[in-house]
Design a protein around this motif. Structure first.
Motif, PDB file in Angstrom:
ATOM      1  N   ARG A  57       0.826  -1.223   0.000  1.00 10.59           N
ATOM      2  CA  ARG A  57       0.000   0.000   0.000  1.00 10.59           C
ATOM      3  C   ARG A  57       0.854   1.265   0.000  1.00 10.59           C
ATOM      4  NH1 ARG A  57      -3.025   1.120   4.309  1.00 10.59           N
ATOM      5  NH2 ARG A  57      -1.714  -0.021   5.802  1.00 10.59           N
ATOM      6  N   PHE A  58       2.004   1.212   0.656  1.00  8.44           N
ATOM      7  CA  PHE A  58       2.874   2.379   0.770  1.00  8.44           C
ATOM      8  C   PHE A  58       4.105   2.191  -0.124  1.00  8.44           C
ATOM      9  CE2 PHE A  58       1.731   3.848   5.381  1.00  8.44           C
ATOM     10  CZ  PHE A  58       0.385   3.850   5.028  1.00  8.44           C
ATOM     11  N   THR A  59       4.606   3.295  -0.663  1.00 10.88           N
ATOM     12  CA  THR A  59       5.815   3.282  -1.474  1.00 10.88           C
ATOM     13  C   THR A  59       6.721   4.425  -1.052  1.00 10.88           C
ATOM     14  OG1 THR A  59       4.605   2.365  -3.371  1.00 10.88           O
ATOM     15  CG2 THR A  59       6.770   3.338  -3.804  1.00 10.88           C
ATOM     16  N   ILE A  60       7.950   4.080  -0.684  1.00 11.97           N
ATOM     17  CA  ILE A  60       8.927   5.083  -0.282  1.00 11.97           C
ATOM     18  C   ILE A  60       9.842   5.379  -1.470  1.00 11.97           C
ATOM     19  CG2 ILE A  60      10.553   3.356   0.617  1.00 11.97           C
ATOM     20  CD1 ILE A  60      11.292   5.400   2.805  1.00 11.97           C
ATOM     21  N   SER A  61      10.233   6.640  -1.593  1.00 12.37           N
ATOM     22  CA  SER A  61      11.160   7.032  -2.649  1.00 12.37           C
ATOM     23  C   SER A  61      12.038   8.159  -2.130  1.00 12.37           C
ATOM     24  CB  SER A  61      10.400   7.478  -3.911  1.00 12.37           C
ATOM     25  OG  SER A  61       9.547   8.567  -3.630  1.00 12.37           O
ATOM     26  N   ARG A  62      13.123   8.440  -2.855  1.00  7.93           N
ATOM     27  CA  ARG A  62      14.024   9.507  -2.433  1.00  7.93           C
ATOM     28  C   ARG A  62      14.575  10.243  -3.633  1.00  7.93           C
ATOM     29  NH1 ARG A  62      18.507   6.955   1.104  1.00  7.93           N
ATOM     30  NH2 ARG A  62      19.348   9.086   1.089  1.00  7.93           N
ATOM     31  N   ASP A  63      14.897  11.501  -3.421  1.00  9.47           N
ATOM     32  CA  ASP A  63      15.531  12.348  -4.429  1.00  9.47           C
ATOM     33  C   ASP A  63      16.784  12.912  -3.791  1.00  9.47           C
ATOM     34  OD1 ASP A  63      14.405  15.166  -6.489  1.00  9.47           O
ATOM     35  OD2 ASP A  63      16.359  14.280  -6.175  1.00  9.47           O
ATOM     36  N   ASN A  64      17.918  12.286  -4.079  1.00 11.21           N
ATOM     37  CA  ASN A  64      19.164  12.707  -3.439  1.00 11.21           C
ATOM     38  C   ASN A  64      19.622  14.081  -3.906  1.00 11.21           C
ATOM     39  OD1 ASN A  64      19.370  10.405  -1.865  1.00 11.21           O
ATOM     40  ND2 ASN A  64      20.598   9.308  -3.391  1.00 11.21           N
ATOM     41  N   ASN A  65      19.205  14.492  -5.074  1.00 12.30           N
ATOM     42  CA  ASN A  65      19.601  15.815  -5.566  1.00 12.30           C
ATOM     43  C   ASN A  65      18.925  16.931  -4.783  1.00 12.30           C
ATOM     44  OD1 ASN A  65      21.305  14.832  -7.595  1.00 12.30           O
ATOM     45  ND2 ASN A  65      19.575  14.538  -8.986  1.00 12.30           N
ATOM     46  N   ASN A  66      17.746  16.645  -4.275  1.00 16.07           N
ATOM     47  CA  ASN A  66      16.988  17.662  -3.549  1.00 16.07           C
ATOM     48  C   ASN A  66      16.846  17.355  -2.066  1.00 16.07           C
ATOM     49  OD1 ASN A  66      16.207  19.519  -5.722  1.00 16.07           O
ATOM     50  ND2 ASN A  66      15.135  17.729  -6.548  1.00 16.07           N
ATOM     51  N   ASN A  67      17.544  16.322  -1.596  1.00 22.17           N
ATOM     52  CA  ASN A  67      17.519  15.973  -0.164  1.00 22.17           C
ATOM     53  C   ASN A  67      16.095  15.760   0.340  1.00 22.17           C
ATOM     54  OD1 ASN A  67      20.263  16.243  -0.214  1.00 22.17           O
ATOM     55  ND2 ASN A  67      20.382  17.781   1.384  1.00 22.17           N
ATOM     56  N   THR A  68      15.317  15.015  -0.412  1.00 22.30           N
ATOM     57  CA  THR A  68      13.951  14.749   0.017  1.00 22.30           C
ATOM     58  C   THR A  68      13.628  13.259  -0.083  1.00 22.30           C
ATOM     59  OG1 THR A  68      13.053  15.144  -2.195  1.00 22.30           O
ATOM     60  CG2 THR A  68      13.110  17.018  -0.677  1.00 22.30           C
ATOM     61  N   ILE A  69      12.743  12.815   0.773  1.00 23.03           N
ATOM     62  CA  ILE A  69      12.152  11.500   0.624  1.00 23.03           C
ATOM     63  C   ILE A  69      10.638  11.662   0.653  1.00 23.03           C
ATOM     64  CG2 ILE A  69      14.111  10.285   1.645  1.00 23.03           C
ATOM     65  CD1 ILE A  69      12.334   9.814   4.131  1.00 23.03           C
ATOM     66  N   SER A  70       9.960  10.714   0.066  1.00 22.98           N
ATOM     67  CA  SER A  70       8.511  10.763  -0.012  1.00 22.98           C
ATOM     68  C   SER A  70       7.915   9.432   0.408  1.00 22.98           C
ATOM     69  CB  SER A  70       8.062  11.088  -1.443  1.00 22.98           C
ATOM     70  OG  SER A  70       8.521  12.362  -1.844  1.00 22.98           O
ATOM     71  N   LEU A  71       6.657   9.473   0.785  1.00 22.74           N
ATOM     72  CA  LEU A  71       5.925   8.258   1.108  1.00 22.74           C
ATOM     73  C   LEU A  71       4.556   8.358   0.459  1.00 22.74           C
ATOM     74  CD1 LEU A  71       6.141   5.602   2.752  1.00 22.74           C
ATOM     75  CD2 LEU A  71       4.861   6.778   4.556  1.00 22.74           C
ATOM     76  N   GLN A  72       4.354   7.570  -0.576  1.00 22.72           N
ATOM     77  CA  GLN A  72       3.063   7.494  -1.224  1.00 22.72           C
ATOM     78  C   GLN A  72       2.230   6.464  -0.483  1.00 22.72           C
ATOM     79  OE1 GLN A  72       1.725   9.303  -3.837  1.00 22.72           O
ATOM     80  NE2 GLN A  72      -0.172   8.221  -3.336  1.00 22.72           N
ATOM     81  N   MET A  73       1.087   6.884   0.025  1.00 21.60           N
ATOM     82  CA  MET A  73       0.242   6.012   0.824  1.00 21.60           C
ATOM     83  C   MET A  73      -1.093   5.834   0.120  1.00 21.60           C
ATOM     84  SD  MET A  73       1.066   7.468   4.650  1.00 21.60           S
ATOM     85  CE  MET A  73       0.142   8.966   4.373  1.00 21.60           C
ATOM     86  N   ASN A  74      -1.381   4.625  -0.264  1.00 15.96           N
ATOM     87  CA  ASN A  74      -2.638   4.289  -0.928  1.00 15.96           C
ATOM     88  C   ASN A  74      -3.432   3.312  -0.066  1.00 15.96           C
ATOM     89  OD1 ASN A  74      -1.797   5.816  -3.219  1.00 15.96           O
ATOM     90  ND2 ASN A  74      -0.776   4.020  -4.082  1.00 15.96           N
ATOM     91  N   GLY A  75      -4.703   3.217  -0.327  1.00 15.71           N
ATOM     92  CA  GLY A  75      -5.527   2.280   0.423  1.00 15.71           C
ATOM     93  C   GLY A  75      -5.475   2.513   1.918  1.00 15.71           C
ATOM     94  N   LEU A  76      -5.538   3.762   2.314  1.00 11.17           N
ATOM     95  CA  LEU A  76      -5.370   4.098   3.726  1.00 11.17           C
ATOM     96  C   LEU A  76      -6.481   3.505   4.580  1.00 11.17           C
ATOM     97  CD1 LEU A  76      -4.032   7.701   3.280  1.00 11.17           C
ATOM     98  CD2 LEU A  76      -2.892   5.891   4.567  1.00 11.17           C
ATOM     99  N   LYS A  77      -6.088   3.117   5.772  1.00  6.30           N
ATOM    100  CA  LYS A  77      -6.988   2.502   6.742  1.00  6.30           C
ATOM    101  C   LYS A  77      -7.010   3.341   8.018  1.00  6.30           C
ATOM    102  CE  LYS A  77      -5.598  -2.094   5.107  1.00  6.30           C
ATOM    103  NZ  LYS A  77      -5.030  -3.413   5.517  1.00  6.30           N
ATOM    104  N   PRO A  78      -8.055   3.237   8.802  1.00  6.54           N
ATOM    105  CA  PRO A  78      -8.089   3.994  10.064  1.00  6.54           C
ATOM    106  C   PRO A  78      -6.878   3.715  10.947  1.00  6.54           C
ATOM    107  CG  PRO A  78     -10.271   3.171   9.560  1.00  6.54           C
ATOM    108  CD  PRO A  78      -9.343   2.578   8.533  1.00  6.54           C
ATOM    109  N   GLU A  79      -6.362   2.505  10.897  1.00  5.76           N
ATOM    110  CA  GLU A  79      -5.199   2.169  11.726  1.00  5.76           C
ATOM    111  C   GLU A  79      -3.907   2.795  11.230  1.00  5.76           C
ATOM    112  OE1 GLU A  79      -7.410   0.049  10.349  1.00  5.76           O
ATOM    113  OE2 GLU A  79      -6.444  -1.820   9.674  1.00  5.76           O
ATOM    114  N   ASP A  80      -3.936   3.477  10.092  1.00  2.53           N
ATOM    115  CA  ASP A  80      -2.783   4.232   9.622  1.00  2.53           C
ATOM    116  C   ASP A  80      -2.724   5.617  10.254  1.00  2.53           C
ATOM    117  OD1 ASP A  80      -3.399   2.867   6.369  1.00  2.53           O
ATOM    118  OD2 ASP A  80      -1.844   2.239   7.782  1.00  2.53           O
ATOM    119  N   THR A  81      -3.756   5.978  10.991  1.00  2.00           N
ATOM    120  CA  THR A  81      -3.783   7.276  11.661  1.00  2.00           C
ATOM    121  C   THR A  81      -2.613   7.389  12.633  1.00  2.00           C
ATOM    122  OG1 THR A  81      -6.180   7.514  11.466  1.00  2.00           O
ATOM    123  CG2 THR A  81      -5.093   8.754  13.228  1.00  2.00           C
ATOM    124  N   ALA A  82      -1.802   8.424  12.450  1.00  2.00           N
ATOM    125  CA  ALA A  82      -0.599   8.595  13.263  1.00  2.00           C
ATOM    126  C   ALA A  82       0.098   9.888  12.842  1.00  2.00           C
ATOM    127  CB  ALA A  82       0.356   7.416  13.071  1.00  2.00           C
TER     128      ALA A  82
END
Length: 118
Positions: free
Chosen positions: A67-92
């Motif tokens: 459901r989740f996909t992590i990625s990074r962009d080393n040129n811009n010093n960023t990471i991302s987390l794409q979250m799909n199919g979210l569930k109530p238990e993902d609340t945090a």
């Protein structure tokens, strides 16, 4: 020490999607494995996803795998987390950090709150 600024959280209905971003200071960002953590109310902070320095490998907690996909962009010093199919238990509150020997290395940022509710 590296400082982190997380963003992208919000309120979403079950089954919805969000994309989180983490901006990191410092030029050494690219030499470390990075991870996304989360802490739900009344629970310990847990590692949900990590990504190696050159995005060669990623790892996910069983609870978010597929459901989740992590990625990074080393040129811009960023990471991302794409979250799909979210569930109530993902609340945090979601945080990013560098990892060293599987442990967080730096002080925590302010995090970004994800609330999954109808």
């Amino acid at each position: 020490q590296v400082q982190f600024v997380e963003s992208g959280g919000g309120l979403v209905q079950p089954g919805g999607s969000l994309r989180l971003s983490c901006a990191a200071s410092g030029s050494i960002f690219r030499t470390y494995t990075m991870g996304w953590y989360r802490q739900a109310p009344g629970k310990q902070r847990e590692l949900v996803a990590s990504i190696w320095t050159r995005s060669i490998n990623t790892n996910y907690a069983d609870s978010v795998k597929g459901r989740f996909t992590i990625s990074r962009d080393n040129n811009n010093n960023t990471i991302s987390l794409q979250m799909n199919g979210l569930k109530p238990e993902d609340t945090a509150v979601y945080y990013c950090n560098r990892l060293y020997n599987g442990q967080p290395l730096d002080a925590w940022g302010q995090g970004t709150l994800v609330t999954v509710s109808s």
